[in-house]
Motif scaffolding. Structure first.
Motif, PDB file in Angstrom:
ATOM      1  N   TRP A   1       0.875  -1.113   0.086  1.00 25.39           N
ATOM      2  CA  TRP A   1       0.056   0.147  -0.041  1.00 25.39           C
ATOM      3  C   TRP A   1       0.819   1.289   0.045  1.00 25.39           C
ATOM      4  CZ3 TRP A   1      -5.546   0.243   0.518  1.00 25.39           C
ATOM      5  CH2 TRP A   1      -6.086  -1.190   0.442  1.00 25.39           C
ATOM      6  N   VAL A   2       0.423   2.185  -0.721  1.00 23.95           N
ATOM      7  CA  VAL A   2       1.053   3.718  -0.623  1.00 23.95           C
ATOM      8  C   VAL A   2      -0.283   4.386   0.040  1.00 23.95           C
ATOM      9  CG1 VAL A   2       2.024   5.660  -1.849  1.00 23.95           C
ATOM     10  CG2 VAL A   2       2.594   3.272  -2.624  1.00 23.95           C
ATOM     11  N   ILE A   3      -0.131   4.980   1.044  1.00 23.75           N
ATOM     12  CA  ILE A   3      -1.014   5.773   1.743  1.00 23.75           C
ATOM     13  C   ILE A   3      -0.297   7.094   1.971  1.00 23.75           C
ATOM     14  CG2 ILE A   3      -2.288   6.316   3.737  1.00 23.75           C
ATOM     15  CD1 ILE A   3      -2.689   3.097   4.012  1.00 23.75           C
ATOM     16  N   GLU A   4      -0.969   8.161   1.642  1.00 22.37           N
ATOM     17  CA  GLU A   4      -0.395   9.549   1.812  1.00 22.37           C
ATOM     18  C   GLU A   4      -1.480  10.549   2.625  1.00 22.37           C
ATOM     19  OE1 GLU A   4       1.361  11.211  -1.481  1.00 22.37           O
ATOM     20  OE2 GLU A   4       1.093  13.437  -1.029  1.00 22.37           O
ATOM     21  N   LEU A   5      -1.021  11.226   3.619  1.00 24.33           N
ATOM     22  CA  LEU A   5      -1.634  12.038   4.321  1.00 24.33           C
ATOM     23  C   LEU A   5      -1.226  13.556   4.208  1.00 24.33           C
ATOM     24  CD1 LEU A   5      -1.563   9.917   7.782  1.00 24.33           C
ATOM     25  CD2 LEU A   5      -3.218   9.876   6.019  1.00 24.33           C
ATOM     26  N   ARG A   6      -2.091  14.338   4.234  1.00 30.98           N
ATOM     27  CA  ARG A   6      -1.862  15.761   4.157  1.00 30.98           C
ATOM     28  C   ARG A   6      -2.459  16.553   5.027  1.00 30.98           C
ATOM     29  NH1 ARG A   6      -2.376  16.343  -2.314  1.00 30.98           N
ATOM     30  NH2 ARG A   6      -0.641  15.108  -3.135  1.00 30.98           N
ATOM     31  N   TRP A   7      -1.845  17.626   5.831  1.00 33.01           N
ATOM     32  CA  TRP A   7      -2.605  18.311   7.010  1.00 33.01           C
ATOM     33  C   TRP A   7      -2.313  19.563   7.235  1.00 33.01           C
ATOM     34  CZ3 TRP A   7       0.338  14.313   8.150  1.00 33.01           C
ATOM     35  CH2 TRP A   7       1.479  14.376   9.222  1.00 33.01           C
ATOM     36  N   ASP A   8      -2.979  20.330   7.495  1.00 32.60           N
ATOM     37  CA  ASP A   8      -2.527  21.826   7.704  1.00 32.60           C
ATOM     38  C   ASP A   8      -1.804  22.019   9.231  1.00 32.60           C
ATOM     39  OD1 ASP A   8      -3.581  22.906   5.685  1.00 32.60           O
ATOM     40  OD2 ASP A   8      -5.473  23.546   6.578  1.00 32.60           O
ATOM     41  N   CYS A   9      -0.415  22.490   9.125  1.00 31.12           N
ATOM     42  CA  CYS A   9       0.275  22.543  10.166  1.00 31.12           C
ATOM     43  C   CYS A   9       1.077  24.121   9.969  1.00 31.12           C
ATOM     44  CB  CYS A   9       1.222  21.325  10.368  1.00 31.12           C
ATOM     45  SG  CYS A   9       2.040  21.488  11.671  1.00 31.12           S
ATOM     46  N   PRO A  10       0.500  25.159  10.500  1.00 32.87           N
ATOM     47  CA  PRO A  10       1.449  26.359  10.096  1.00 32.87           C
ATOM     48  C   PRO A  10       2.394  26.498  10.834  1.00 32.87           C
ATOM     49  CG  PRO A  10      -0.954  26.900  11.230  1.00 32.87           C
ATOM     50  CD  PRO A  10      -0.816  25.203  11.156  1.00 32.87           C
ATOM     51  N   ASN A  11       2.756  25.938  11.859  1.00 31.10           N
ATOM     52  CA  ASN A  11       3.943  25.970  12.821  1.00 31.10           C
ATOM     53  C   ASN A  11       4.588  24.675  13.303  1.00 31.10           C
ATOM     54  OD1 ASN A  11       3.750  28.932  13.171  1.00 31.10           O
ATOM     55  ND2 ASN A  11       2.086  28.371  14.298  1.00 31.10           N
ATOM     56  N   PRO A  12       5.308  24.069  12.212  1.00 26.07           N
ATOM     57  CA  PRO A  12       5.734  22.595  12.448  1.00 26.07           C
ATOM     58  C   PRO A  12       6.499  22.596  13.397  1.00 26.07           C
ATOM     59  CG  PRO A  12       6.807  23.365  10.537  1.00 26.07           C
ATOM     60  CD  PRO A  12       5.724  24.558  11.023  1.00 26.07           C
ATOM     61  N   VAL A  13       6.728  21.371  14.195  1.00 22.87           N
ATOM     62  CA  VAL A  13       7.681  21.147  15.221  1.00 22.87           C
ATOM     63  C   VAL A  13       8.386  19.921  14.779  1.00 22.87           C
ATOM     64  CG1 VAL A  13       8.390  20.814  17.304  1.00 22.87           C
ATOM     65  CG2 VAL A  13       6.469  22.052  17.106  1.00 22.87           C
ATOM     66  N   LYS A  14       9.791  20.138  14.092  1.00 20.87           N
ATOM     67  CA  LYS A  14      10.356  19.127  13.508  1.00 20.87           C
ATOM     68  C   LYS A  14      11.519  18.751  14.109  1.00 20.87           C
ATOM     69  CE  LYS A  14       9.614  21.662   8.881  1.00 20.87           C
ATOM     70  NZ  LYS A  14      10.307  22.209   7.771  1.00 20.87           N
ATOM     71  N   THR A  15      12.055  19.216  15.156  1.00 19.89           N
ATOM     72  CA  THR A  15      13.026  18.824  16.092  1.00 19.89           C
ATOM     73  C   THR A  15      12.761  19.119  17.435  1.00 19.89           C
ATOM     74  OG1 THR A  15      15.518  18.931  16.335  1.00 19.89           O
ATOM     75  CG2 THR A  15      14.480  20.911  15.532  1.00 19.89           C
ATOM     76  N   VAL A  16      13.143  18.280  18.313  1.00 22.85           N
ATOM     77  CA  VAL A  16      12.833  18.533  19.575  1.00 22.85           C
ATOM     78  C   VAL A  16      14.376  18.178  20.478  1.00 22.85           C
ATOM     79  CG1 VAL A  16      10.325  17.972  19.759  1.00 22.85           C
ATOM     80  CG2 VAL A  16      12.352  16.047  20.030  1.00 22.85           C
TER      81      VAL A  16
END
Lengths: 343, 186
Positions: free
Chosen positions: B51-66
């Motif tokens: 399966w190839v499943i794709e998700l797309r969603w709004d995220c104006p202020n991403p947190v990519k690293t913690v």
């Protein structure tokens, strides 16, 4: 739904006499060197000593925990590393050593970056006005290994548990997913987050030492001999005598309703001075302030301390004063009837 | 990412804090009823057992690293599948009715496989080697594509649940936005 917390067979506990703490931080260093100098916990102090009145560590911890003054749950805060804990400093040792003395350019030892807060940032500041009523005291703090731990109550994965044999509160880091609800919820802010391994981390009451009948490192290394360690149900030990018999050792913020198992002998203080420099009879550390920390029982504890101290001054016997003076350091630690601490 | 994939928009609900184990989360977060991420676009394509499943969603202020911080929570997403016909989605399964999931975290370059039989029982493990994700954050939206090779419960039941954790919102654990039930994919 709240968890049922099984009552442990016994509860190990600690008492600290705040009248004897000299703020040397030997306890904090002993703890840190033993348990958490790794990256990820470098900022944290399972045991710290803070100056009170003061903002504490982490900054304003008394206001950002997960309990109200009525013991109700409220949403707490995960402290920020820079503004509330204080990031572990790195120093310019190399460039200081490399300074060319002949050139006259001197570079002083200083932290890199521009730190705005850290442990003991407000050390020895206290409150009041010199010379009338200025005052402060040192407050060593560690996990209270509560009877009803807020951290345990907050973990959706049940990664936190109280040991059956001694009531020590531990984190199963293999189960922990690093959600930090425990950090939020603890009103004493004594649960930390290992940002390297992404799991919760906290004081383990030197569990391996306890199992051998040896007191925790913070207690054993204390030059002021202000720490007492033992089981709460042992009437021959110092904990029972100070907490139950003489009732001079009281918990910090009992209003949170968590049943701390670390207790404090509250600080007595010299009198305030009036404008002419004469003693007023009022203690420098306001009773209201101590009550805000230790609850209403602090008044009785201070009264007992004064009464017993005066007895000793008159040359009369006082079991309480003998315990607190710690004539025999062995008597500060009584962990097991058969495996007593030996110096 | 997937040019020939059709998408549908799924409304998300806030996972109810009241269901969370322990006393703290239900009380401390009782005011949090709304989904931090109200919708996700879902595209799915089956190729044999894969399966190839794709998700797309709004995220104006991403947190990519913690990394190196105490109070940051990463953006994350998961695709969950039932392990039995009656595995409940909202409680992440139940005893003897497990669910499995594929967890993506914005701060990590790898997927995690998860299995649970109820709230608080999620166990993480390494995923099968061929599983992969591609992710990109563009114009205030996350685009996340899963390649899920031979995931037998997905092939068997062809139903998924989606969970989105918005780091900015301090989402983590049971604080998340989820689809309102199992979604059939074909």
């Amino acid at each position: 739904m709240k968890y049922e917390i099984a009552k442990p067979d016994r509860q190990v506990a600690m008492v600290m006499d705040l009248n004897k703490c000299l703020g040397c931080h030997t306890c904090s260093v002993a703890c840190k060197k033993m348990w958490n100098s790794d990256a990820g916990t470098d900022y944290s102090y399972w045991n710290n000593v803070e100056t009170l009145p003061g903002k504490g560590f982490p900054k304003h911890w008394q206001e950002i925990g997960g309990r109200t003054d009525e013991g109700e749950i409220k949403r707490g805060k995960v402290p920020n590393l820079d503004s509330e804990y204080g990031r572990a400093w790195e120093f310019n040792h190399k460039s200081v050593i490399a300074t060319d003395a002949a050139s006259g350019d001197k570079e002083w030892l200083k932290p890199k970056g521009n730190p705005k807060w850290g442990p003991n940032w407000d050390e020895d500041e206290g409150a009041g006005n010199y010379p009338q009523d200025n005052h402060y005291f040192y407050m060593p703090r560690l996990c209270n290994h509560c009877t009803e731990p807020a951290c345990l109550d907050a973990c959706p994965r049940q990664s936190i548990y109280k040991r059956k044999e001694d009531g020590i509160v531990l984190v199963d880091q293999d189960k922990c997913h690093g959600y930090r609800f425990c950090v939020e919820a603890c009103p004493y802010k004594k649960m930390y987050y290992d940002y390297q391994r992404q799991v919760a981390a906290k004081c383990i009451f030197c569990m391996p030492r306890i199992e051998e009948g040896v007191a925790p490192a913070c207690a054993r290394q204390c030059p002021g001999r202000l720490r007492f360690v033992g089981f709460r149900d042992d009437p021959s030990g110092p904990i029972w005598k100070l907490v139950e018999k003489h009732k001079v050792a009281i918990p910090l913020h009992p209003q949170f309703g968590l049943g701390p198992n670390v207790f404090y002998v509250p600080p007595m203080s010299p009198e305030q001075l009036d404008a002419q420099g004469r003693p007023t009879g009022e203690p420098r550390i306001p009773l209201a302030y101590l009550e805000s920390l230790f609850g209403p029982d602090v008044k009785r504890a201070l009264s007992t301390l004064e009464t017993e101290r005066n007895k000793r001054k008159r040359g009369e016997a006082s079991e309480l004063m003998d315990i607190l003076i710690a004539y025999n350091w062995n008597d500060n630690f009584k962990l097991d009837a058969t495996a007593r601490e030996v110096i | 990412m997937a040019g020939d994939m059709s998408f549908e928009t799924l409304a998300l609900i806030g996972a109810p804090p009241a269901m969370q184990p322990g006393g703290y989360i239900p009380e401390a977060y009782k005011a949090r009823q709304q989904a931090g991420t109200p919708a996700v676009d879902l595209g799915a394509k089956q190729q044999g057992d894969d399966w190839v499943i794709e998700l797309r969603w709004d995220c104006p202020n991403p947190v990519k690293t913690v990394t190196g911080e105490t109070d940051l929570f990463t953006d994350a997403a998961a695709i969950m599948v039932p392990g039995t016909t009656s595995a409940p989605w909202l409680t992440m399964g139940a005893p003897d009715h497990p669910v499995e999931a594929a967890l993506w975290r914005a701060d990590q370059n790898k997927l995690l496989h998860m299995r649970a039989e109820g709230l608080g029982t999620m166990h993480r493990s390494e995923p099968p080697a061929p599983w992969s994700t591609r992710s990109a954050w563009e114009n205030g939206r996350w685009h996340l594509q899963y390649t899920l090779v031979n995931w037998s419960p997905l092939n068997q039941f062809q139903r998924i649940g989606v969970a989105i954790w918005r780091g900015e919102n301090q989402d983590r654990g049971g604080l998340k936005s989820v689809t309102d039930g199992w979604i059939t994919v074909k």
